[in-house]
Design a protein around this motif. Structure first.
Motif, mmCIF file in Angstrom:
data_model
loop_
_atom_site.group_PDB
_atom_site.id
_atom_site.type_symbol
_atom_site.label_atom_id
_atom_site.label_comp_id
_atom_site.label_asym_id
_atom_site.label_seq_id
_atom_site.Cartn_x
_atom_site.Cartn_y
_atom_site.Cartn_z
ATOM 1 N N GLY A 117 0.847 -1.257 -0.141
ATOM 2 C CA GLY A 117 -0.011 0.021 -0.053
ATOM 3 C C GLY A 117 1.022 1.233 0.111
ATOM 4 N N HIS A 118 -0.042 2.337 -0.283
ATOM 5 C CA HIS A 118 0.836 3.691 -0.646
ATOM 6 C C HIS A 118 1.711 4.121 0.773
ATOM 7 C CE1 HIS A 118 1.393 7.895 -0.690
ATOM 8 N NE2 HIS A 118 1.247 7.686 -1.875
ATOM 9 N N GLU A 119 0.976 3.944 1.965
ATOM 10 C CA GLU A 119 1.638 4.535 3.216
ATOM 11 C C GLU A 119 2.980 3.530 3.485
ATOM 12 O OE1 GLU A 119 2.085 6.616 6.584
ATOM 13 O OE2 GLU A 119 0.750 7.021 4.893
ATOM 14 N N ALA A 120 2.937 2.129 3.346
ATOM 15 C CA ALA A 120 4.124 1.466 3.640
ATOM 16 C C ALA A 120 5.038 1.694 2.510
ATOM 17 C CB ALA A 120 3.888 -0.090 3.384
ATOM 18 N N LEU A 121 4.801 1.962 1.338
ATOM 19 C CA LEU A 121 6.021 2.416 0.365
ATOM 20 C C LEU A 121 6.589 3.931 0.583
ATOM 21 C CD1 LEU A 121 4.562 0.799 -2.916
ATOM 22 C CD2 LEU A 121 6.123 -0.155 -1.300
ATOM 23 N N PHE A 122 5.748 4.787 1.016
ATOM 24 C CA PHE A 122 5.863 6.151 0.949
ATOM 25 C C PHE A 122 5.681 6.929 1.856
ATOM 26 C CE2 PHE A 122 4.828 4.991 -3.467
ATOM 27 C CZ PHE A 122 5.762 5.398 -4.149
#
Length: 188
Positions: free
Chosen positions: A88-93
């Motif tokens: 997910g977005h939060e984990a990547l960025f």
């Protein structure tokens, strides 16, 4: 993501088949049915996390994000469905998580009927415009086409788009025909 067919998360590639949707699938939604390597569609779910205090069928993280693994009832093949520290977005960025010792999926899920074997439908939602200059993602792509992630890894831009979904859901249907939402995570 750019227009066209959504490819979905890379970690689930080869583990899903199209699902006939009773409800309309949104243009920004990737929805598929989980299938084991032998074509089996029945799984047990094991997880690291806990049940939500109010919505007790939902799995949520504790001190670290929830992890959900499907176990094929015929072959015992394990398929990682979701790890909030990786997907997910939060984990990547966004946030990075040190790998805590309690992250291994250990508890088997039972639905409100007491059932533990399910057909599994997965949905990922893509409403982040990675190509929008205001977000700045394109400005961070290096000469090899890779994007720097928060944890220091580099990932091809197209792969980051596939894995940087902003919502992820897991719904299970037991052998009695009852569907229960197990995971519903906002990730952006």
């Amino acid at each position: 993501m750019s227009s066209g067919v959504l490819l979905g998360p890379t970690h689930l590639q080869g583990h899903t088949i199209p699902v006939e949707a009773l409800q309309a699938v949104e243009p920004f939604e990737w929805r598929r049915k989980l299938q084991g390597a032998t074509g089996n569609a029945w799984f047990r779910l094991k997880y690291a996390g806990q049940r939500h205090h109010k919505h007790t069928s939902l799995l949520v993280g504790t001190n670290s994000p929830v992890v959900v693994v499907a176990v094929d009832v015929e072959t015992q093949e394990e398929i990682l469905l979701f790890d909030g520290s990786q997907h997910g977005h939060e984990a990547l960025f966004g946030d990075t998580y040190a790998p805590p010792s309690d992250r291994e999926a250990w508890a088997f899920y039972q639905d409100p009927d007491g059932e533990g074997t399910f057909g599994v439908v997965l949905s990922a939602y893509y409403q982040i415009d990675y190509e929008d200059e205001e977000e700045g993602y394109l400005n961070e792509v290096d000469h090899q086409g890779n994007l720097a992630l928060t944890d220091g890894r580099r990932m091809p831009f197209a792969e980051a788009q596939r894995n940087g979904f902003d919502c992820f859901q897991i719904a299970v249907t037991n052998r009695l025909g009852r569907t229960t939402e197990v995971v519903s995570e906002e990730l952006a």
